[in-house]
Design an enzyme around this catalytic site. Sequence first.
Site, PDB file in Angstrom:
ATOM      1  N   THR A  27       0.879  -1.173   0.000  1.00  0.00           N
ATOM      2  CA  THR A  27       0.000   0.000   0.000  1.00  0.00           C
ATOM      3  C   THR A  27       0.913   1.218   0.000  1.00  0.00           C
ATOM      4  OG1 THR A  27      -0.065   0.195   2.416  1.00  0.00           O
ATOM      5  CG2 THR A  27      -1.724  -1.215   1.409  1.00  0.00           C
ATOM      6  N   ALA A  57       3.205  -1.309   4.875  1.00  0.00           N
ATOM      7  CA  ALA A  57       2.492  -0.144   5.418  1.00  0.00           C
ATOM      8  C   ALA A  57       3.480   1.019   5.441  1.00  0.00           C
ATOM      9  CB  ALA A  57       2.004  -0.456   6.827  1.00  0.00           C
ATOM     10  N   ILE A  83       7.375  -2.565   7.198  1.00  0.00           N
ATOM     11  CA  ILE A  83       7.367  -1.098   7.260  1.00  0.00           C
ATOM     12  C   ILE A  83       7.979  -0.537   5.982  1.00  0.00           C
ATOM     13  CG2 ILE A  83       8.175   0.935   8.523  1.00  0.00           C
ATOM     14  CD1 ILE A  83       6.072  -0.737  10.026  1.00  0.00           C
ATOM     15  N   LYS A  84       7.211   0.361   5.353  1.00  0.00           N
ATOM     16  CA  LYS A  84       7.670   0.946   4.092  1.00  0.00           C
ATOM     17  C   LYS A  84       8.191   2.350   4.372  1.00  0.00           C
ATOM     18  CE  LYS A  84       5.746   0.958  -0.594  1.00  0.00           C
ATOM     19  NZ  LYS A  84       4.454   1.123  -1.292  1.00  0.00           N
ATOM     20  N   LEU A  85       9.443   2.566   3.972  1.00  0.00           N
ATOM     21  CA  LEU A  85      10.104   3.845   4.261  1.00  0.00           C
ATOM     22  C   LEU A  85      10.598   4.459   2.964  1.00  0.00           C
ATOM     23  CD1 LEU A  85      12.524   2.627   7.118  1.00  0.00           C
ATOM     24  CD2 LEU A  85      10.311   3.765   7.432  1.00  0.00           C
TER      25      LEU A  85
END
Length: 218
Positions: A27, A57, A83-85
Amino acid sequence: MKIFIDTGNLEEIKKAANLGVLDGVTTNPSLIAREKGADFHTRLREICRIVKGPVSAEVVSTDMAGMLQEAEPLVKIAENITIKLPTIPEGVKACRQLAARGVKVNMTLCFQPLQALIVAKAGATYVSPFLGRLDDIGQDGMELIRQIRTIYNNYGFKTQILAASIRSPLHLVAAAMIGADVATVPFEVIEKMLKHPLTDSGLKKFLEDWAKIPAEKK
Ligand code: E4P
């Protein structure tokens, strides 16, 4: 090659999951903004109930402390949250910290091979080169995947190449041939993956011919 779906839409996720070959979900803030109804965390909880593979996310902070703070409640949502950074210096620092704690990280918005080299050194689980957006500005997105594959192979980096910003089945074929580990694909492209007019006409003919055989001979 693993196939993720690139959406925040539950119906699309359910339909893709029903095929039985969906490996994960990505996402981003723009995809989530398109969705009506549930808040971000509830939506992620719903997605994780449907898909057991990695669910990315994305944080919206642009400093390391903020990113780490946002990551805390997100990782508690479910074991499969990744975790998307963003691939910026603060994101790389946050990646290093999260990876050291065993949190899976997807480094997004990668547009050049050196970004991919750095995030691999920072322990990212995934790097997301954006093919379509490079093509949009007249650069060869697929060449980026090729460069990253070579660099990762040269040094044995375990970070997985997650081909993103996929716009067509052709993108997917090329990424698979280069050896991207994962592709995240919009629902429309997933639907097109199984489509071929010769499959449809061939099946129609088989069924017509089968219908001509008398019942006692079947
Ligand atoms: C990847 O994780 C991103 O969500 C996505 O692939 C972006 O694609 P777009 O360029 O079509 O917005």
